[in-house]
Write an enzyme that holds these catalytic residues in place. Structure first.
Site, PDB file in Angstrom:
ATOM      1  CD  GLN A 233      -3.613 -20.110  23.993  1.00 15.96           C
ATOM      2  OE1 GLN A 233      -2.861 -19.580  24.801  1.00 15.96           O
ATOM      3  NE2 GLN A 233      -3.477 -21.364  23.617  1.00 15.96           N
ATOM      4  CD  GLU A 234      -7.884 -18.805  18.704  1.00 17.61           C
ATOM      5  OE1 GLU A 234      -7.401 -19.439  17.746  1.00 17.61           O
ATOM      6  OE2 GLU A 234      -8.838 -19.225  19.391  1.00 17.61           O
TER       7      GLU A 234
END
Length: 333
Positions: A233-234
């Site tokens: 996600q990051e």
């Protein structure tokens, strides 16, 4: 396998450490070429950024769009006069190709005027330099530098040669806005310096970084599915990723959080180092789950900050972030 740069291989201490972890017998010794190029590049980037930020473009208000069947981020960007990257940053989308029907997206306002173009920089060649390494550090291309300096053969540069590095226009390596927030110039300048340093380094592939996340999470007693979900996600497992908030590397750890993680593990962590970057992120995830903290709150704390979540609750973008991470965990289990 370490990618070998043609002509002269520039190896940083970070590259050496990563290579040593994989093959101690064949790892080259450290050299400082890429870091030195990065420092010079960072100064030029910071100067260009200062110029670019002064006449900042006025922007129209952000809009919200509810995804319907057939929507793509690319179509939305064209329709609203913005970019795929801007929409992805505003909504913390690790993969802009993956949006779902009913998802609410923030559409950043399009600029109404253009900031001034950045000036060209100059760079003096020293032993061990290659145009490839220099171009990576400055966020440009070998061809652009060769053309700007009338170089017929990019493999032939000499020590002491002063090169013109073409200006990158209005765009620095890292912008100043993320998720609807604009960050101070000194934070963005630091982010650009770190991005320049990472661009000049040899870093593990996304597949290698994913394997590293699994290994370190397992060793530290953190659910590998959670660590992978957060890393994806990051950054999409991209060790070269740097945000306008100066969140660095695969786990997108800001320097102050890196200091916290260093205290947790009992040694100083270098967020540009792939192993240390993952160690920092995983250590923070473990600490956020202490005393039986619910998983959703721990994930929110990683993105928004533990103190902020306790004081204000989850921001709307944090709620989207948590939902995305929980969905990704199922994929990685």
């Amino acid at each position: 396998m370490v990618t070998i740069i043609p002509l002269v291989t520039i190896v940083t201490s970070v590259t050496w450490r990563w290579t040593m972890a994989r093959n101690p017998e064949t790892a080259p010794s450290p050299a400082s070429g890429a870091r030195r190029i990065a420092r010079t590049a960072a100064a030029a980037v910071a100067a260009a950024l200062a110029l670019a930020l002064l006449p900042a473009a006025a922007a129209s208000a952000d809009e919200e769009h509810v995804v319907v069947a057939g929507d793509t981020v690319w179509d939305l960007a064209r329709r609203h006069g913005t970019s795929v990257d801007a929409i992805a940053r505003a909504n913390a989308l690790a993969n802009p190709d993956r949006i779902r029907i009913g998802q609410r997206l923030i559409i950043p306002g399009a600029p109404t005027s253009s900031p001034a173009a950045a000036a060209d920089a100059t760079y003096t060649v020293v032993a061990g330099d290659t145009l490839w390494a220099i171009s990576r550090a400055y966020g440009t291309t070998v061809d652009a530098i060769a053309k700007a300096n009338g170089i017929a053969d990019p493999s032939l540069i000499r020590i002491g040669q002063v090169l013109t590095i073409p200006g990158r226009g209005a765009q620095p390596l890292v912008g100043d806005t993320f998720a609807g927030r604009t960050y101070p110039a000194h934070v963005v300048a630091a982010a650009n310096a770190n991005k320049a340093a990472l661009n000049a380094m040899d870093v593990p592939s996304t597949k290698e970084m994913q394997q590293l996340v699994v290994r370190i999470a397992t060793e530290m007693g953190v659910d590998p599915a959670l660590a992978q979900a957060v890393a994806y996600q990051e950054s999409g497992f991209d060790q070269r990723a740097v945000s306008p908030a100066n969140a660095i590397g695969t786990m997108q750890v800001i320097p102050t959080s890196g200091e916290w993680a260093s205290d947790i593990v009992g040694r100083r962590l270098d967020l540009l180092d792939p192993v240390d970057n993952v160690t920092a992120g995983v250590a923070i995830l473990k600490r956020l789950q202490r005393n039986g903290t619910p998983l959703e709150i721990a994930i929110a704390g990683y993105y928004q900050g533990e103190a902020s979540v306790k004081k204000k609750g989850m921001n709307p973008d944090t709620e989207r972030y948590v939902a995305n991470v929980l969905a990704l965990m199922k994929r990685f289990q």
